[in-house]
Each structure stands twice: as structure tokens, then as C-alpha cells.
Design an enzyme around this catalytic site. Structure first.
Site, short mmCIF file in Angstrom:
data_model
loop_
_atom_site.label_atom_id
_atom_site.label_comp_id
_atom_site.label_asym_id
_atom_site.label_seq_id
_atom_site.Cartn_x
_atom_site.Cartn_y
_atom_site.Cartn_z
N GLU A 1 58.93 20.16 80.02
CA GLU A 1 59.74 19.66 78.91
C GLU A 1 61.24 19.84 79.14
OE1 GLU A 1 60.26 22.97 75.54
OE2 GLU A 1 58.21 22.23 75.69
N GLU B 1 44.11 6.56 69.16
CA GLU B 1 43.30 6.17 68.01
C GLU B 1 43.52 4.72 67.60
OE1 GLU B 1 40.90 7.59 66.49
OE2 GLU B 1 40.99 9.62 67.31
#
Length: 298
Positions: free
Chosen positions: A114, A83
Site C-alpha cells: 500500500e 458481486e
């Protein structure tokens, strides 16, 4: 790894009958729990401020803000990163989001990614992490191996490090120059850290990027003056930004924007200082991007 002692994994005593609630009751209790998140974030504003200083300094010297995370936490960092170009006119490599398992894991989870700390080191090396960067590791549990490994590797490269976790005494905090622990407590749905913990992480990321960009002169008042008009919506927004910043008529603002190649900041300096687009650009560069300094630098 025993996670049972973590607050984010505990059972919320206010929602033990969640499956028996009506929809209005369920939504009300979720909303009540969400209202506690902003307060938890407020408790760590000092730490967030310290992180903003690190990030701002990195960006000023040509470094990057690099978000690093797994699952929901990694997606939140990546979301904030993507963004920044349309909001603040940054280049795609100034604010970067690294997600365990790669970009494809944003949509489809990559099982076990992960749990591999070495993957984070490889991901950071692939983008050339250096002492000019600030690496922000997000892990709601505070123990995610990918994030722990990433922060350790970033430190070894000389980068500044920031951790964001939602449990106290988080493991990731040990490897951070600034440790942000937002204590959101047990989730409405036990262990579902995409809820309050995820909301807290998003709020912190919003603050880190926005405050850093304000410090870098990418905001004038509360207007996004480094945005470029690249589509119809942004053309209208940029015109309104110039009008509201200078008091110019819309037609005058459009003329200035045309001369400024659609760049709001340049058009504002042109109109406020009564100079050409080239002179406005030079003023902005000399002022380090600060629009108020550029306007007064006659």
C-alpha cells in the site's frame, strides 16, 4: 507519515475500558457505535449521488467502474465488484476491483504494497484505464499512497475519479472529481478501521453500484431482472421474479424463461408485451435496457 491527528486513529472516549467490559456490555457498545455509521453516511448522500452520476455515465458509454484500494478498503471494493455479475448480469470487466498486492492479498496481506503509489499506476495500466472509466479510490485514512497514486494516474488518463475516506480534508480528496468523506470518528478498538470505517465504506459501495445499476435499467421495481439462472437457487429466484413482475402462473413463467434462455428481463417483456423472445430482446436493446420502455415499445 504522521497519522496521529486523524480522527480514525484517535482514542474513543466511550471505549477506554473495553477490556474490563462483560461480553454483553462490549457487544452493546460496539452496536451503539455502529449505529452512528448510517447517520454519517446520510450526511454525504449528495456526494454519493454525484458519484453515481459519474459511474452511470461511464457504464453507459462502455466504460467501467474501477474500485482501487489497499487492505480492508481494497477488499471491500473487490467484494462489491465480484458481486455485480451474479446480481446485475454485468460482465466481469464492467465492475473491477484492484487491490494493492494483487488478488492474493485478499487472503494474505502483502507487506508494504500500500506504500507504493507506482503499483497503482501499473495496475491501472494493466487493465487499460481510459477516459471512459470511473475510478473509485477507497482509503479509510484518506492518505494511502497506493490510492493517492492511483487517483493521480487515473486523472492523467482522463478517467473520472471518486474518493472515499473516513477523515475530513483527506489527501485523496484532492485528486477526486467527487470526494466522499464519511466522518465515522474514532474506532471502538483504536485505529482498527476494519470496524466503523470499513462498515461505512461498504455502505457507500453498496449505494454506488446498486444505484448505478438501477439507473441502467437492471432493476424492475425492486427486482433483479438482469440476473441469469445459472444454478438451482437462481433458477428458483428468476422464476419468482418473472411471476411477481407479470402475475403469470409459474408454469407460464418457466416456459417464457426457457424461450428467453433463462434471462428474466426478456421473459418479463415477452409476457407483458405478448411478444416472442427475439422481439423482446430487440425491444430491450432499443430501449437501452430499460424494461418499462421496452414493454411499451409496441
Amino acid at each position: 507519515m504522521d497519522l496521529s491527528a486523524l480522527e480514525t486513529e484517535g482514542r474513543n472516549t466511550r471505549t477506554t475500558e473495553l477490556d474490563r467490559l462483560t461480553v454483553p456490555e462490549l457487544l452493546a457498545v460496539m452496536n451503539d457505535e455502529d449505529r452512528t455509521v448510517a447517520s454519517a453516511v446520510r450526511d454525504v448522500l449528495d456526494q454519493i449521488g454525484a458519484a453515481v452520476e459519474l459511474i452511470t455515465e461511464s457504464l453507459r458509454r462502455g466504460g467501467r467502474l474501477i474500485y482501487l484500494g489497499a487492505g480492508t478498503s481494497g477488499r471491500i471494493g473487490l467484494l462489491d465488484a465480484v458481486e455485480c455479475p451474479p446480481t446485475f448480469g454485468t460482465t466481469p470487466d464492467q465492475v473491477v476491483g484492484l487491490l494493492s498486492g494483487g488478488p492474493g492479498a485478499f487472503v494474505t496481506a502483502v507487506e508494504g504494497a500500500e506504500d507504493q503509489p507506482e503499483r497503482a499506476a501499473d495496475d491501472l495500466d494493466a487493465i487499460g484505464v481510459s477516459a471512459d472509466d470511473t475510478v473509485v479510490g477507497l482509503a479509510a485514512s484518506g492518505r494511502t499512497p497506493y490510492v493517492v497514486g492511483g487517483l493521480q494516474h487515473a486523472r492523467g488518463a482522463g478517467a473520472a475519479t471518486v474518493s472515499i475516506a473516513c477523515n475530513r480534508d483527506a489527501l485523496v480528496s484532492r485528486y477526486a472529481d467527487v470526494a466522499i468523506e464519511v466522518l465515522t470518528g474514532p474506532e471502538v478498538l483504536t485505529g482498527s478501521t476494519r470496524l466503523k470505517a470499513g462498515t461505512a465504506e461498504k455502505m457507500v459501495c453498496n449505494m454506488l453500484s446498486t444505484a448505478s445499476m438501477v439507473r441502467l435499467g437492471k432493476v424492475y421495481g425492486n427486482l433483479m431482472v438482469d440476473v441469469r439462472a445459472t444454478n438451482g437457487k437462481l433458477v428458483d429466484r428468476v422464476r419468482r421474479i418473472v411471476v411477481e413482475s407479470t402475475g403469470a402462473e409459474p408454469e407460464t413463467a418457466e416456459q417464457a424463461l426457457a424461450a428467453a434462455d433463462g434471462h428474466a428481463k426478456t421473459a418479463i417483456v415477452m409476457l407483458a408485451a405478448g411478444c416472442s423472445a427475439d422481439e423482446a430482446a430487440r425491444r430491450i436493446e432499443r430501449a437501452g435496457g430499460d424494461i418499462r420502455t421496452a414493454i411499451g415499445a409496441g
